[in-house]
Design a protein around this motif. Sequence first.
Motif, PDB file in Angstrom:
ATOM      1  N   ARG A   1       0.662  -1.396   0.129  1.00  0.00           N
ATOM      2  CA  ARG A   1      -0.070  -0.148   0.013  1.00  0.00           C
ATOM      3  C   ARG A   1       0.957   1.416  -0.176  1.00  0.00           C
ATOM      4  O   ARG A   1       0.599   2.056  -0.727  1.00  0.00           O
ATOM      5  CB  ARG A   1      -1.027  -0.134   1.081  1.00  0.00           C
ATOM      6  CG  ARG A   1      -1.977  -1.107   1.192  1.00  0.00           C
ATOM      7  CD  ARG A   1      -3.010  -0.876   2.240  1.00  0.00           C
ATOM      8  NE  ARG A   1      -2.544  -0.519   3.396  1.00  0.00           N
ATOM      9  CZ  ARG A   1      -2.580  -1.282   4.271  1.00  0.00           C
ATOM     10  NH1 ARG A   1      -2.849  -2.523   4.192  1.00  0.00           N
ATOM     11  NH2 ARG A   1      -2.050  -1.005   5.685  1.00  0.00           N
ATOM     12  N   ALA A   2       1.948   1.054   0.615  1.00  0.00           N
ATOM     13  CA  ALA A   2       2.955   2.320   0.821  1.00  0.00           C
ATOM     14  C   ALA A   2       3.371   2.743  -0.499  1.00  0.00           C
ATOM     15  O   ALA A   2       3.461   3.939  -0.990  1.00  0.00           O
ATOM     16  CB  ALA A   2       4.119   2.071   1.811  1.00  0.00           C
ATOM     17  N   ASN A   3       4.073   1.653  -1.245  1.00  0.00           N
ATOM     18  CA  ASN A   3       4.471   1.752  -2.638  1.00  0.00           C
ATOM     19  C   ASN A   3       3.415   2.105  -3.627  1.00  0.00           C
ATOM     20  O   ASN A   3       3.719   2.909  -4.688  1.00  0.00           O
ATOM     21  CB  ASN A   3       5.057   0.351  -3.159  1.00  0.00           C
ATOM     22  CG  ASN A   3       6.284   0.086  -2.297  1.00  0.00           C
ATOM     23  OD1 ASN A   3       7.006   1.046  -1.579  1.00  0.00           O
ATOM     24  ND2 ASN A   3       6.708  -1.187  -2.488  1.00  0.00           N
ATOM     25  N   GLY A   4       2.182   1.968  -3.332  1.00  0.00           N
ATOM     26  CA  GLY A   4       1.039   2.537  -4.232  1.00  0.00           C
ATOM     27  C   GLY A   4       0.582   3.761  -4.021  1.00  0.00           C
ATOM     28  O   GLY A   4      -0.197   4.487  -4.540  1.00  0.00           O
ATOM     29  N   GLY A   5       1.362   4.627  -2.974  1.00  0.00           N
ATOM     30  CA  GLY A   5       1.144   5.950  -2.588  1.00  0.00           C
ATOM     31  C   GLY A   5       0.297   6.330  -1.399  1.00  0.00           C
ATOM     32  O   GLY A   5       0.084   7.301  -1.189  1.00  0.00           O
TER      33      GLY A   5
END
Length: 548
Positions: free
Chosen positions: A406-410
Amino acid sequence: MKLPTFADPESLSYVYTLLQSSFDQMNDPNNNNNNNYNNNNSSATSVNTRKRRRKVKGDDDVGGDEIPSNNREEEEGDNKSKNKKEELKGILTSLLLLDEQEKVEQDHQIKDSEDEKFSLETNHKKKTKAMIQYYTNLDDYYGQVEESERVQRKKSRNMANSVAVAAAGGSEALELEEGNGEGVVKSGGGGGGGPQRRLWVKDRSGAWWDECNTPDFPEEEFKKAFRMGRSTFDLICEELNSAIVKEDTTLRNAIPVRQRVAVCLWRLATGDPLRIVSKRFGLGISTCHKLVLEVCTAIKTVLMPKYLQWPDEAALRKIKGDFESVSGIPNVVGSMYTSHVPIIAPKISVADYFNKRHTERNQKTSYSITVQGVVDSRGVFTDVCIGWPGSMSDDRVLEKSALFQRANGGLLKGMWIVGSSGYPLMDWVLVPYTQQHLTWTQHAFNEKIGEVQKAAKDAFARLKGRWSCLQKRTEVKLQDLPIVLGACCVLHNICEMKGDKIDPDLKLDLVDDEMVPEVALRSVSSMKARDAIAHNLLHHGLAGTSFL
């Protein structure tokens, strides 16, 4: 005349062809004239030679009679030719007979093979039919047996129901005989002097739980037993009522919802073996084990979406303000930590769950699974990742988590989650400096980031202290353990939100060895951002005062 035998049919055919051609040549008149001409020439030559010999020999033989040798030789040639023809005709006749006999034998073999094939097919059909009939009879037999058993079970249930009704109606007095921890209940047949029946039940006492469930039971004792106050306990029972309630049956009454929840909380709080839990609540061991899993599953299904979730925008702003007031570091939305829970050595993939660091420190073979959690400023979990093998490092567990995706997705753009030195420095993960020679600015930064990290470590210490089952190897199967650990995290959040403080005697000192990841720096921009934060803390007087 004995004819030659030929084992090979091809050789027989060749000989037959050769003899046929020879026989045709002998019957050809042109060929015979040529042969006679040659024979005459050779005969004439022989006669001339004999005449010369007679002349040389003298006149002694003049008076003898002269034999017509030419005619004799022609007769002998004719006789030889006839004999050869007869022989060839005999051979040819024999070959024709052999060929005819071979055809007859082949016909007999074909007929025999067809008869044998027909016989085999007939036998196969008979055997198949017999086998099908056998299995049909066997199926019918088992069907009759199953029907008989079903009728017998139905009769047994009806009999048990009648006995239970008679025992409950009190038509006759019941006499209880105690012996070896077992009770024998005698009841009449409901009529006059019918035969008595006995109901064998395990004599278990639930007096302790009956006492705890009364309003007069002390609050402190209740909280010590279940790690929460009575109001929080009542809230959990109300929330889970629809998911775990059971209906009464003819033979027995269902276990109440409050007792079900109490069994699960006692088991998680004390970590005692199931046999002790069984004696405490007056229930069977298997029943207690089943209740723990059912309630934990209901907690994960019903309560986790409500009490353990990622904060919304308003809650994130409050968390940022709380962490900034503590450390001076802006845009911090969580503190992250990874802890290990000991387990019994699994039957498969043993090496994956082997905890080398705990084994070396405790001098005892240790196996574990990991629990990664992100907490807010109050120590409430906002994200958890449970169940990865204990041999994995903290950075690998982070990469496997849903938070990482989720963090890599923004999701965490422009925000920080503070981690220990076991995590890599990333665009959204802020970690302390780990090199040997640190500057004053770096020391001050590590001091402030340690205050944020303390929130996660204290939360895990309270989690393991409140639920002692996380401190010892449990009897729960490995595939069910993530459900139990997730339920513990949800119950921890409920206690923290409701203000149920943990007993100071239950606090635990965490010992989780941190390892520096192989790639400690994942982003150059995050390194520059960390340096800028460290300089701002120092120059604005928000860090470094403890060194003066």
